[in-house]
Design an enzyme around this catalytic site. Sequence first.
Site, PDB file in Angstrom:
ATOM      1  N   SER A 112      47.763 -23.671  17.282  1.00 30.92           N
ATOM      2  CA  SER A 112      47.417 -22.997  16.030  1.00 30.92           C
ATOM      3  C   SER A 112      45.961 -23.238  15.666  1.00 30.92           C
ATOM      4  CB  SER A 112      48.323 -23.499  14.898  1.00 30.92           C
ATOM      5  OG  SER A 112      49.677 -23.266  15.198  1.00 30.92           O
TER       6      SER A 112
ATOM      7  N   ASP B 288      54.906 -34.575  17.194  1.00 32.26           N
ATOM      8  CA  ASP B 288      54.625 -35.248  18.468  1.00 32.26           C
ATOM      9  C   ASP B 288      53.493 -36.261  18.361  1.00 32.26           C
ATOM     10  OD1 ASP B 288      56.588 -33.749  19.639  1.00 32.26           O
ATOM     11  OD2 ASP B 288      55.227 -32.267  20.506  1.00 32.26           O
TER      12      ASP B 288
ATOM     13  N   HIS C 168      64.977 -54.970  -7.394  1.00 32.57           N
ATOM     14  CA  HIS C 168      64.850 -55.479  -6.023  1.00 32.57           C
ATOM     15  C   HIS C 168      65.289 -54.480  -4.962  1.00 32.57           C
ATOM     16  CE1 HIS C 168      64.246 -59.220  -8.191  1.00 32.57           C
ATOM     17  NE2 HIS C 168      63.773 -59.726  -7.075  1.00 32.57           N
TER      18      HIS C 168
END
Length: 987
Positions: free
Chosen positions: A311, A356, A859
Amino acid sequence: MQSQDSCYGVAFRSIITNDEALFKKTIHFYHTLGFATVKDFNKFKHGENSLLSSGTSQDSLREVWLESFKLSEVDASGFRIPQQEATNKAQSQGALLKIRLVMSAPIDETFDTNETATITYFSTDLNKIVEKFPKQAEKLSDTLVFLKDPMGNNITFSGLANATDSAPTSKDAFLEATSEDEIISRASSDASDLLRQTLGSSQKKKKIAVMTSGGDSPGMNAAVRAVVRTGIHFGCDVFAVYEGYEGLLRGGKYLKKMAWEDVRGWLSEGGTLIGTARSMEFRKREGRRQAAGNLISQGIDALVVCGGDGSLTGADLFRHEWPSLVDELVAEGRFTKEEVAPYKNLSIVGLVGSIDNDMSGTDSTIGAYSALERICEMVDYIDATAKSHSRAFVVEVMGRHCGWLALMAGIATGADYIFIPERAVPHGKWQDELKEVCQRHRSKGRRNNTIIVAEGALDDQLNPVTANDVKDALIELGLDTKVTILGHVQRGGTAVAHDRWLATLQGVDAVKAVLEFTPETPSPLIGILENKIIRMPLVESVKLTKSVATAIENKDFDKAISLRDTEFIELYENFLSTTVKDDGSELLPVSDRLNIGIVHVGAPSAALNAATRAATLYCLSHGHKPYAIMNGFSGLIQTGEVKELSWIDVENWHNLGGSEIGTNRSVASEDLGTIAYYFQKNKLDGLIILGGFEGFRSLKQLRDGRTQHPIFNIPMCLIPATVSNNVPGTEYSLGVDTCLNALVNYTDDIKQSASATRRRVFVCEVQGGHSGYIASFTGLITGAVSVYTPEKKIDLASIREDITLLKENFRHDKGENRNGKLLVRNEQASSVYSTQLLADIISEASKGKFGVRTAIPGHVQQGGVPSSKDRVTASRFAVKCIKFIEQWNKKNEASPNTDAKVLRFKFDTHGEKVPTVEHEDDSAAVICVNGSHVSFKPIANLWENETNVELRKGFEVHWAEYNKIGDILSGRLKLRAEVAALAAENK
């Protein structure tokens, strides 16, 4: 139009159909007219819900109630004032419309549908109705417009409030009030227009388009949101290109101008909401010429592309061809030279959206850590069943030309073996090595084996290595083996904290890059190194990325892996050392083997166990002895318990939260003498401390104790591990990412609750001590309206500004979803303005127009299972610390005994340690991340120059930029500008 009887001022009506498509079309029609949904009943979903079914008809499959609310006096925030409190008692006529979907329409055949009465509604803006329905609307007079709805019902809209009126009525007759609140409200609205006019008058607005292309990845929506809102903040018009490059080709409705509210709630959405598609036509010059024409027709000459290397390559080609494409468009007669004159150059900025993580020059890409988190989550689940049956599992992950996901997953999940494209396995021999590793781990006591295979894995003859090939090899070993291919589950889900942060910061920087762009500037790619956002030439980065695949095709695997970043190479070597090469091949000479202590200090934090595991496995593969100091320094002082860790002890610690060897807030100064005794007893040659500020303080105390206790003349280092991220000198601590992921999930849930109840605000309190890092980061990645931190004290002026901002948000609210609001407060932000008090003040100021609640996760923020990023970072830091200790011991051996400037210590003939120097500052250090660098900083320098001891944090506020960006994206700075414009106008 036929002459019909008119029913004027109908307050309630019901229309029926048995056609579901017509039902939906009619609802959309009335929505366009301004009707709002107040009830949506589905018989199959809500039949047992007495609240939703109340008032509905028994034969309705679905009922949608739409309401046109009455116009009446509003307050300063734009909310309706109760009629009994209003100074102006006038109200327009409201209307409720019930649209019903039934099984079969109950229409009598003898009923003449041509004798339908015309329903008339009052409207103060007839021209707007004509604009919305230019083909259907028929303007009968200056005060009357006729329409037919999709079901064929006749509707007229009249400008007369009552049938007996002779002149049109404006909305001011209902909204106008004599109160000061109303004047302020209108002035605020006018200020927005004034600001826009001011920005527009100085120079022509820059028009920027943003698009997502290629494979989707979590975090893309955060990037689009950041580009849209940052662009609007800087006075630009921002367009979203829907459906990727295909949308560029189609133009028209696929190029949508975005408003501030259009991207509300996008941070918590997965995938890409503006769509993505691969376009074959764009690869042709004719297609790119068509796309150029569509951009010019909208006045756009800047494009931000979020996608992979393909792209981004297409985008840069588009930029270089732009001038010639424009000339061709002029030659075709589509535009004149004068029309294209302002658009001679196209600005391109790239954001890498790829799970990736295959782009060279950047440490991580948008979506990579979210995908890694999905993989680790799935493998953790698989491990549970694998241990039950003593099985082996082969897990295939994505990565056709890049093994980042497989490598990181291998480290984070404690895998036995990985297959990645960059390091091809030897043809015909890899099966033997795989079986030998798995068999060795089984012999050490492991019940299961996990193998991670990248989809692009191959051997050195370029033959694919598939998951089934690996399975066959393990079956030969006699293991019950299963294959799991994770597939597109890796792309799914919402973005983790890291990807939201990365996409947001990169989106903001992309807009800045566009505004700083010149025709001579190479197209920039926005990336990240360690913790720092960077810009690099797009073309060179893409070229390097593609050269990896070329090197693999040429069987030059050394070059392929060398083209990856240094962190990738370092982590691959660490994986081999801790997993594959635990066969004795890396054992050091006996004289170089060390005893290394590991201690946890402070509050529990995620990845303490993962770091201890990595340190232990690296020690064992090199012949060192790792010793766990049980229950912190207080445990050592009270019991002296020190345990030598074995391979099987730590094998399953990669995904365990908390601390398996125990931790507490006790510091070393409680009894340095006893600690020195046990250090001497166990002949420690080095020490790794994992913890927060207590660990930091303990390291300083041990270093200072070298004069009285020579045994402390050993290399010692601290791995910062605390959810507060308050250790001086570093920008990252283990446990922070897990904490932020927990807060992302928590705040997403409470914002959903706030959205469901529409006008609701939550004030969320987060931990962090006197450090505002967690609060600032959380505010940025959750889209909080405001963030309260200790670095900027809360005062009435800031609270008043927040209240104004909330009112502005809700004043424009039309009942849409995703409109819940969040404010984030650090637990130590103020000793006066507590979380509850803030909520009470805002609630009181809202005068009941919106609700305010508190939310304190407590917590829960420490997290359960460590995040994948924390696991990988823990492994990296742990191995670096072992190497640090090894290097200092080597330095001691190489130094002459007469040199007192270098840390030296040796054992005499009786096995007693003999110190030869009082101290050496650099040998007691903290491993730190600063921008794009990882380094060891001496504790003495940090304590002296960078530590605020009283507030337990560093002097540097490295997260200050997050607050500034948060103010931009929340609209705070926009509101301030509007107020300033209003003040200037009043002067």
